[in-house]
Design a protein around this motif. Structure first.
Motif, mmCIF file in Angstrom:
data_model
loop_
_atom_site.group_PDB
_atom_site.id
_atom_site.type_symbol
_atom_site.label_atom_id
_atom_site.label_comp_id
_atom_site.label_asym_id
_atom_site.label_seq_id
_atom_site.Cartn_x
_atom_site.Cartn_y
_atom_site.Cartn_z
ATOM 1 N N ILE A 98 0.843 -1.194 0.000
ATOM 2 C CA ILE A 98 0.000 0.000 0.000
ATOM 3 C C ILE A 98 0.876 1.240 0.000
ATOM 4 O O ILE A 98 1.770 1.384 0.843
ATOM 5 C CB ILE A 98 -0.928 0.014 1.239
ATOM 6 C CG1 ILE A 98 -1.797 -1.251 1.267
ATOM 7 C CG2 ILE A 98 -1.787 1.270 1.259
ATOM 8 C CD1 ILE A 98 -2.359 -1.562 2.639
ATOM 9 N N VAL A 99 0.619 2.130 -0.948
ATOM 10 C CA VAL A 99 1.323 3.411 -1.017
ATOM 11 C C VAL A 99 0.280 4.520 -0.997
ATOM 12 O O VAL A 99 -0.624 4.538 -1.839
ATOM 13 C CB VAL A 99 2.196 3.527 -2.279
ATOM 14 C CG1 VAL A 99 2.865 4.899 -2.347
ATOM 15 C CG2 VAL A 99 3.252 2.427 -2.299
ATOM 16 N N ALA A 100 0.368 5.420 -0.022
ATOM 17 C CA ALA A 100 -0.546 6.557 0.078
ATOM 18 C C ALA A 100 0.202 7.825 -0.306
ATOM 19 O O ALA A 100 1.283 8.097 0.214
ATOM 20 C CB ALA A 100 -1.094 6.679 1.497
ATOM 21 N N ILE A 101 -0.375 8.585 -1.228
ATOM 22 C CA ILE A 101 0.243 9.818 -1.715
ATOM 23 C C ILE A 101 -0.572 10.996 -1.192
ATOM 24 O O ILE A 101 -1.764 11.097 -1.461
ATOM 25 C CB ILE A 101 0.314 9.848 -3.259
ATOM 26 C CG1 ILE A 101 1.053 8.623 -3.787
ATOM 27 C CG2 ILE A 101 0.978 11.122 -3.738
ATOM 28 C CD1 ILE A 101 0.154 7.464 -4.180
ATOM 29 N N GLU A 102 0.068 11.868 -0.441
ATOM 30 C CA GLU A 102 -0.610 13.010 0.177
ATOM 31 C C GLU A 102 0.191 14.277 -0.103
ATOM 32 O O GLU A 102 1.391 14.325 0.144
ATOM 33 C CB GLU A 102 -0.735 12.792 1.691
ATOM 34 C CG GLU A 102 -1.230 13.990 2.478
ATOM 35 C CD GLU A 102 -2.593 14.486 2.033
ATOM 36 O OE1 GLU A 102 -2.717 15.709 1.763
ATOM 37 O OE2 GLU A 102 -3.534 13.663 1.955
ATOM 38 N N ILE A 103 -0.479 15.299 -0.629
ATOM 39 C CA ILE A 103 0.211 16.517 -1.040
ATOM 40 C C ILE A 103 0.500 17.471 0.123
ATOM 41 O O ILE A 103 1.417 18.291 0.051
ATOM 42 C CB ILE A 103 -0.605 17.242 -2.132
ATOM 43 C CG1 ILE A 103 0.256 18.275 -2.865
ATOM 44 C CG2 ILE A 103 -1.859 17.872 -1.543
ATOM 45 C CD1 ILE A 103 -0.421 18.863 -4.092
ATOM 46 N N ASP A 104 -0.259 17.349 1.205
ATOM 47 C CA ASP A 104 -0.172 18.312 2.308
ATOM 48 C C ASP A 104 0.651 17.738 3.461
ATOM 49 O O ASP A 104 0.197 16.812 4.153
ATOM 50 C CB ASP A 104 -1.586 18.655 2.792
ATOM 51 C CG ASP A 104 -1.602 19.806 3.786
ATOM 52 O OD1 ASP A 104 -0.535 20.166 4.312
ATOM 53 O OD2 ASP A 104 -2.701 20.347 4.041
ATOM 54 N N PRO A 105 1.829 18.269 3.722
ATOM 55 C CA PRO A 105 2.640 17.748 4.829
ATOM 56 C C PRO A 105 1.979 17.923 6.186
ATOM 57 O O PRO A 105 2.247 17.152 7.117
ATOM 58 C CB PRO A 105 3.942 18.554 4.730
ATOM 59 C CG PRO A 105 3.612 19.757 3.915
ATOM 60 C CD PRO A 105 2.531 19.341 2.986
ATOM 61 N N ALA A 106 1.090 18.912 6.323
ATOM 62 C CA ALA A 106 0.392 19.111 7.594
ATOM 63 C C ALA A 106 -0.572 17.955 7.875
ATOM 64 O O ALA A 106 -0.829 17.620 9.035
ATOM 65 C CB ALA A 106 -0.367 20.437 7.580
ATOM 66 N N VAL A 107 -1.126 17.352 6.824
ATOM 67 C CA VAL A 107 -1.973 16.172 6.995
ATOM 68 C C VAL A 107 -1.117 14.972 7.393
ATOM 69 O O VAL A 107 -1.471 14.220 8.309
ATOM 70 C CB VAL A 107 -2.767 15.882 5.708
ATOM 71 C CG1 VAL A 107 -3.469 14.531 5.789
ATOM 72 C CG2 VAL A 107 -3.787 16.978 5.455
ATOM 73 N N ILE A 108 0.000 14.788 6.728
ATOM 74 C CA ILE A 108 0.892 13.673 7.051
ATOM 75 C C ILE A 108 1.380 13.782 8.490
ATOM 76 O O ILE A 108 1.552 12.769 9.191
ATOM 77 C CB ILE A 108 2.079 13.637 6.074
ATOM 78 C CG1 ILE A 108 1.578 13.366 4.651
ATOM 79 C CG2 ILE A 108 3.094 12.570 6.482
ATOM 80 C CD1 ILE A 108 2.658 13.434 3.587
ATOM 81 N N ALA A 109 1.581 14.986 8.971
ATOM 82 C CA ALA A 109 2.060 15.202 10.343
ATOM 83 C C ALA A 109 1.087 14.680 11.389
ATOM 84 O O ALA A 109 1.464 14.472 12.547
ATOM 85 C CB ALA A 109 2.333 16.685 10.574
ATOM 86 N N LEU A 110 -0.158 14.428 10.992
ATOM 87 C CA LEU A 110 -1.175 13.937 11.918
ATOM 88 C C LEU A 110 -1.289 12.415 11.915
ATOM 89 O O LEU A 110 -2.189 11.864 12.551
ATOM 90 C CB LEU A 110 -2.541 14.542 11.558
ATOM 91 C CG LEU A 110 -2.664 16.058 11.678
ATOM 92 C CD1 LEU A 110 -3.984 16.533 11.070
ATOM 93 C CD2 LEU A 110 -2.565 16.500 13.127
#
Length: 274
Positions: A98-110
């Motif tokens: 599974i690979v999740a691609i997220e553009i917003d680092p603030a979302v990843i920080a959560l």
């Protein structure tokens, strides 16, 4: 601790308004955590009692890809949010990368807040533009899940012909694309036409379970879906391992091919479900 009082205080603080810059905000109550960009929409929802449960109906509907690809080798997810789909797939599909691609680092920080697992040999979170990732990568996922939203809504680059063409090229030969749309998005007919330019008539769209979202399925390989009876039989078999309402999704998936073909006329004749 008085959880009801703490929940009330958290809710009142939330109502004071998330930041105007679209920074993600987490609303924490005694029973749940939810992710928001504004006061109008919930981006993700997590039960404290069962962090891996798919609480929002549209996420359960998106898992309907199992009806077409019950044992995917690789899933690419565009949009991480609170990680509901990522966590469910990680737990219930132990042989899937599974690979999740997220553009917003603030979302990843959560990710720790929402109990999203750390990167390892079968799970990875990448900070990138999902559309660019699909165009430039060389992996061939069996499934692409598109649930990418920012504060202003779905980014334009996740709903145009170039994106759908890149998804079609990137998918395995019998791969499946599943996309989430907000029900009141006026551009849904446009997204369907753009998707049709890549997938032809191999499309289905229908109202997601218990929600005001539409789910679009597009697939490679066979021109038509399996029969309704075959899809229902698969749903019954999958129910043993997956706590999902796949029987309802199977019925809607089959019916949704007609809606995809006749979107405008059907929208004018059918009452809304919300």
């Amino acid at each position: 601790m008085d959880h009801s009082h703490a929940s009330f205080n958290a809710y009142m603080k939330f109502l004071a308004g998330p930041p105007a810059d679209g920074t993600p905000v987490v609303l924490e109550t005694a029973n749940a955590l939810s992710l928001h960009f504004d006061l109008l929409a919930t981006q993700s929802f997590m039960s404290r009692r069962d962090p891996h449960k798919l609480v929002l109906g549209y996420t359960r509907t998106m898992m309907g890809f199992l009806l077409l690809k019950p044992t995917p080798s690789r899933i690419s997810m565009i949009g991480l949010g609170g990680g509901s789909l990522a966590k469910f797939c990680y737990r219930h599909l132990p042989d899937t990368r599974i690979v999740a691609i997220e553009i917003d680092p603030a979302v990843i920080a959560l990710r720790d807040t929402f109990h999203i697992p750390p990167d390892n040999e079968r799970f990875e979170v990448i900070c990138a533009d999902g559309a660019e990732y699909v165009r430039s990568g060389d992996a061939r996922p069996d499934v692409i899940l598109v649930d990418g939203f920012l504060a202003h809504g779905m980014p334009a680059q996740l709903g145009n012909a170039a994106f759908y063409s890149a998804c079609h090229a990137r998918l395995a030969d019998d791969g499946v694309l599943v996309a989430n749309f907000v029900e009141d998005d006026p551009l849904i007919p446009y997204y369907l036409e753009e998707a049709r330019s890549a997938f032809g008539d191999s499309l289905s769209i229908f109202m997601a379970e218990d929600s005001c979202n539409y789910t679009m399925f597009a697939w490679k390989g066979a021109a038509k879906l399996p029969s309704r009876d075959a899809l229902l039989a698969r749903a019954r078999t999958l129910a043993t391992d997956h706590p999902l309402n796949l029987l309802a999704t199977a019925r809607r998936l089959k019916q949704g091919t007609s809606l995809a073909m006749n979107w405008r006329s059907e929208q004018n004749s059918e009452p809304g479900e919300c």
